[in-house]
Design a protein around this motif. Structure first.
Motif, PDB file in Angstrom:
ATOM      1  N   UNK A   1       0.834  -1.205   0.000  1.00 45.67           N
ATOM      2  CA  UNK A   1       0.000   0.000   0.000  1.00 45.67           C
ATOM      3  C   UNK A   1       0.869   1.256   0.000  1.00 45.67           C
ATOM      4  N   UNK A   2       1.922   1.240   0.803  1.00 44.43           N
ATOM      5  CA  UNK A   2       2.810   2.406   0.879  1.00 44.43           C
ATOM      6  C   UNK A   2       3.451   2.682  -0.472  1.00 44.43           C
ATOM      7  N   UNK A   3       3.892   1.637  -1.140  1.00 44.84           N
ATOM      8  CA  UNK A   3       4.545   1.830  -2.446  1.00 44.84           C
ATOM      9  C   UNK A   3       3.567   2.402  -3.464  1.00 44.84           C
ATOM     10  N   UNK A   4       2.303   1.927  -3.416  1.00 40.59           N
ATOM     11  CA  UNK A   4       1.314   2.451  -4.377  1.00 40.59           C
ATOM     12  C   UNK A   4       1.055   3.929  -4.110  1.00 40.59           C
ATOM     13  N   UNK A   5       0.837   4.291  -2.855  1.00 37.94           N
ATOM     14  CA  UNK A   5       0.585   5.694  -2.532  1.00 37.94           C
ATOM     15  C   UNK A   5       1.798   6.552  -2.884  1.00 37.94           C
ATOM     16  N   UNK A   6       2.993   6.028  -2.651  1.00 37.31           N
ATOM     17  CA  UNK A   6       4.195   6.777  -2.998  1.00 37.31           C
ATOM     18  C   UNK A   6       4.275   6.996  -4.510  1.00 37.31           C
ATOM     19  N   UNK A   7       4.031   5.945  -5.276  1.00 31.19           N
ATOM     20  CA  UNK A   7       4.123   6.050  -6.734  1.00 31.19           C
ATOM     21  C   UNK A   7       3.065   6.976  -7.305  1.00 31.19           C
ATOM     22  N   UNK A   8       1.949   7.129  -6.596  1.00 33.08           N
ATOM     23  CA  UNK A   8       0.866   7.984  -7.081  1.00 33.08           C
ATOM     24  C   UNK A   8       0.838   9.348  -6.402  1.00 33.08           C
ATOM     25  N   UNK A   9       1.962   9.700  -5.766  1.00 25.94           N
ATOM     26  CA  UNK A   9       2.169  11.042  -5.239  1.00 25.94           C
ATOM     27  C   UNK A   9       1.243  11.394  -4.084  1.00 25.94           C
ATOM     28  N   UNK A  10       1.009  10.426  -3.193  1.00 24.70           N
ATOM     29  CA  UNK A  10       0.322  10.673  -1.936  1.00 24.70           C
ATOM     30  C   UNK A  10       1.276  10.273  -0.801  1.00 24.70           C
ATOM     31  N   UNK A  11       2.325  11.055  -0.589  1.00 20.72           N
ATOM     32  CA  UNK A  11       3.366  10.646   0.371  1.00 20.72           C
ATOM     33  C   UNK A  11       2.860  10.503   1.799  1.00 20.72           C
ATOM     34  N   UNK A  12       1.853  11.295   2.191  1.00 21.81           N
ATOM     35  CA  UNK A  12       1.408  11.220   3.578  1.00 21.81           C
ATOM     36  C   UNK A  12       0.766   9.869   3.875  1.00 21.81           C
ATOM     37  N   UNK A  13      -0.056   9.366   2.966  1.00 22.27           N
ATOM     38  CA  UNK A  13      -0.660   8.051   3.174  1.00 22.27           C
ATOM     39  C   UNK A  13       0.382   6.940   3.031  1.00 22.27           C
ATOM     40  N   UNK A  14       1.374   7.156   2.167  1.00 24.16           N
ATOM     41  CA  UNK A  14       2.467   6.188   2.075  1.00 24.16           C
ATOM     42  C   UNK A  14       3.185   6.084   3.411  1.00 24.16           C
ATOM     43  N   UNK A  15       3.406   7.214   4.057  1.00 24.70           N
ATOM     44  CA  UNK A  15       4.081   7.211   5.356  1.00 24.70           C
ATOM     45  C   UNK A  15       3.249   6.503   6.420  1.00 24.70           C
TER      46      UNK A  15
END
Length: 819
Positions: A409-423
């Protein structure tokens, strides 16, 4: 003849009246459509990926969406009548209070579809348990139905964040009451899941709103627990309508319709009655029971064995529901239960599959507690209660899979430019090296926009030792200390960071040819210069930065053009501040003037804004008011770009411009920019600049006190706020500014001019216009004098003040208290 024509005339008259009525209705419909389109435009312009940003508070757009009525729902006319009666009789508060699973949100969704007025919806969660965030969300919700009201309320979200951290919501609430009272129609504000709110200041603000609400504003609260409001008093006064579990529970007729017509179970009346009795009309229990009975050969036996307390019934039914679903669907629901919101591509990533869109559609078809968050049904979530049980089961049965699921999940959010949810997911693993990489990769973007609260939250979520052991993280944290004005705390970290850096270099983990090596070397030098400047070692700080500047160009091929602009932005800004500390203002202006071009290229809007504020101060001090205003307005024009408008960094320019306008006596406009700057500084965590804003406000109120003595008390109040922040920060530069402001506020106007040869009234007029930045010709035009006469007055006042230039005259006039 007349009698023969009478029916025709009556028909024509009736037709004309009908046409007039229809035209009036069409006009009203067009007006409502225009407001709706405007509301959509406001949201659309602010929306990006399902999020909008207000005052640096992330606002999730889907929390404001009116929920759709589920397909095939059971209509509840008796409850709708109750709600409509309360509306017609002018009840201020409608309270829908019951445990989870009693259909509170679904009932209100049904009511809204039949409601003839306008309703704003706000779905609350535990992150809204902060005063300023809560009321900011209320403002956004109201804007969806009345853009003018929402925009007006945004401007009154008080910047009065007290030094203690509390938020003064009274100006906002007063404006809401007054604006609502002026409306020609009734608005309904629905607060769903209010039980997540425990902050007493929010409860008190809501009570204030309820006690003063005009007839045009109604409040609806949906909650699992009663809010701490004086409900008994409201009952006695006839201002409250309540729907509770006893009202919301399905009666036998509704249970029969739900079980047999909607769920197609074909149960006899006795079985319906038994199940309704066992569940006590609890809608979620009935739904789970119905799902468990589908495809059972003997539903009667299931009903007879169905018993237990509500909690255990829920747990039993969830187990039964899951076990009755295909294995693949069970795996999907458990794996995706970690997500607060989900879409098909995200579910594909987490489940390592490609058919999530079909699976989500299947979940909706099966009524498996999935809720659409937008009209297009792109973003969805599980019913909160159902999600909690799914996560509990996942933890019990497949806990070893949790880290990998969160990582995916973190990698997907990171790749889609939602760093806060990735964190959030990286921290749930927890994988601190991965968290560190996320922070290192994203902190500059957050820092450059001025989102201090977010940057601090990210970094302080990490163990303290990690900030000292990771040079990249340590440097990032030190720059947040710089924004906060905690210069001495930077020194506490630098030694440990440098030791860790040397250790990594010696071990070969960070060779000199690595790009990050050069970045950290430069950053450590700049941070050392900050500490030196704060300790009064301005000359050493200047030399350190001058030695650093030539090395930046040499790194263009290694670091790339963007990093070169970052380097020049940082070096020239810190060089300018060091020259200011050394009181070498010519060189300070030269260095600061170089920052804007580089900052724009690399997107470092915080440094650009900070430099603009400091440069305008120098210009003011040197009497160059026109130049100071030009600098501020030029850089503030960047905020007209919709993509940049929400950046908190621009609050520094607003504060700087407010001080410039105060200096040229444009006090009303100064107060407007000051309010905007203070408001943003307060909600985005900029305590250092908030203190500076309070000092500017104190000086502004002192000027206003000349015409309105009440403002003198406000000036002292602003000074006290700045003093409390300064006591916590221990920043030398802020302390010096504080001392100057306190002296100016406490200094009484001199009884007369302290000059051997006092200035004449005309010379004083000319001097005041010089201090306002007016040219000789502008002074002549304003005073209706010949240009030569103005020049003669200027020469005379120069002699009396013993100065040779306009800038010297301005400084001497202020020192003597003449302006």
């Amino acid at each position: 003849m007349a009698s023969a024509n009478m029916p025709r005339l009556q028909d024509e008259d009736r037709t004309m009246r009908i046409q007039i009525i229809l035209q009036s209705l069409i006009q009203r419909i067009m007006l409502r459509c225009q407001e709706w389109v405007a509301s959509c435009a406001v949201i659309s312009n602010q929306c990006r990926g399902g999020w909008i940003n207000v005052m640096d508070a992330d606002i999730l757009l889907t929390k404001l969406f009116l929920p759709s009525v589920p397909q095939g729902f059971i209509r509840r006319p008796r409850l709708l009548d109750e709600l409509n009666t309360g509306l017609k009789t002018g009840k201020t508060l409608t309270l829908v209070s019951a445990p989870a699973g009693y259909g509170k949100s679904s009932l209100l969704a049904e009511w809204i579809t039949e409601f003839k007025g306008q309703a704003a919806w706000l779905s609350l969660d535990d992150r809204d348990n902060k005063v300023q965030r809560f009321w900011a969300y209320v403002s956004e919700a109201l804007q969806t139905i009345s853009p003018s009201l929402g925009q007006a309320l945004k401007q009154t979200l008080s910047p009065a964040l007290e030094p203690s951290g509390s938020f003064n919501s009274r100006p906002f609430l007063t404006a809401l009451v007054n604006k609502a009272a002026a409306l020609d129609r009734r608005l309904i504000l629905i607060l769903d899941d209010y039980h997540v709110i425990s902050e007493q200041d929010i409860h008190e603000g809501l009570l204030f709103l309820l006690e003063h609400a005009p007839p045009t504003l109604g409040i609806v609260i949906a909650t699992r627990t009663d809010p701490p409001l004086p409900l008994s008093r409201m009952r006695v006064r006839g201002r409250l309508i309540e729907l509770r579990a006893a009202d919301l529970r399905f009666n036998t007729q509704e249970a029969s319709g739900f079980l047999n017509e909607l769920m197609n179970l074909d149960l006899d009346a006795a079985d319906v009655q038994a199940l309704e009795t066992r569940t006590e009309g609890w809608i979620a229990g009935l739904q789970l029971a119905a799902l468990s009975m589908q495809d059972r050969a003997d539903p009667h036996a299931f009903i007879q064995d169905f018993k237990g307390s509500q909690h255990f019934v829920m747990e039993y039914l969830v187990d039964e529901v899951l076990q009755r679903q295909p294995e693949a669907l069970q795996r999907f629901m458990l794996a995706t239960s970690i997500l607060q919101r989900m879409c098909a591509p995200l579910c594909d990533a987490v489940t390592a599959s490609t058919g999530s869109a079909d699976t989500l559609a299947d979940l909706q078809r099966r009524n498996l507690f999935i809720i659409a968050l937008d009209g297009e049904r792109y973003w969805m979530r599980y019913h909160h209660l159902f999600a909690e049980f799914l996560k509990g089961r996942l933890k019990r049965l497949r806990s070893d899979e949790l880290p990998e699921l969160h990582r995916l999940a973190a990698r997907w959010f990171q790749a889609n430019d939602w760093p806060e949810e990735a964190l959030q997911h990286a921290l749930a693993i927890p994988d601190y090296p991965y968290v560190s990489r996320l922070v290192v990769d994203n902190w500059r973007r957050i820092y450059h926009t001025g989102r201090l609260d977010t940057a601090v939250k990210w970094l302080e979520s990490l163990p303290g030792d990690l900030l000292r052991q990771s040079p990249a993280l340590g440097v990032a944290y030190c720059w947040t200390l710089f924004i906060r004005g905690n210069y001495e705390r930077i020194a506490l970290y630098l030694d440990d960071i440098e030791i860790a850096f040397d250790r990594m270099v010696a071990a070969g983990d960070l060779p000199a040819e690595h790009p990050e090596y050069n970045i950290i070397v430069h950053q450590l030098s700049l941070l050392r210069s900050v500490v030196m400047r704060h300790r009064g070692q301005s000359a050493e700080a200047i030399q350190m930065i001058l030695d650093l500047l030539p090395t930046i160009v040499e790194l263009r091929e290694i670091l790339g053009e963007s990093y070169i602009h970052m380097g020049f932005t940082a070096c020239y800004s810190q060089l300018g501040y060091s020259y200011i500390s050394a009181k070498d203002y010519d060189r300070a202006e030269e260095a600061l003037s170089r920052v804007s071009a580089h900052a724009r290229e690399c997107g470092n809007y915080f440094s650009l804004a900070h430099v603009t504020m400091e440069w305008s101060k120098i210009c003011l001090m040197r009497g160059k008011i026109v130049q100071a205003e030009e600098i501020c307005r030029r850089e503030l024009s960047l905020a007209e770009d919709p993509e940049l408008a929400s950046y908190p960094a621009f609050c520094l320019i607003q504060l700087g411009l407010a001080e410039v306008l105060c200096a040229r006596s444009a006090l009303d406009e100064a107060e407007r920019f000051l309010d905007q700057g203070l408001q943003t500084a307060a909600v985005s965590g900029h305590q250092y600049y908030l203190a500076q804003g309070y000092l500017i406000a104190a000086r502004l109120h002192k000027e206003q006190a000349k015409a309105d003595p009440v403002k003198a008390g406000l000036a002292q109040a602003e000074l006290r706020k700045a003093e409390q922040i300064a006591a916590a920060l221990q920043n030398r530069f802020l302390d010096e500014d504080l001392a100057r402001t306190a002296e100016a506020l406490n200094k009484k106007s001199p009884p007369g001019q302290r000059l051997i040869d006092p200035l004449s009234e005309r010379e004083l007029e000319v001097l005041r216009l010089i201090c306002a930045g007016k040219s000789n010709q502008e002074i002549a035009d304003e005073l209706f004098l010949a240009l030569d006469t103005v020049k003669r007055h200027i020469n005379n006042l120069y002699g009396k003040l013993d100065v040779n230039r306009r800038t010297q005259a301005v400084m001497e006039a202020r020192r003597l208290g003449l302006v």
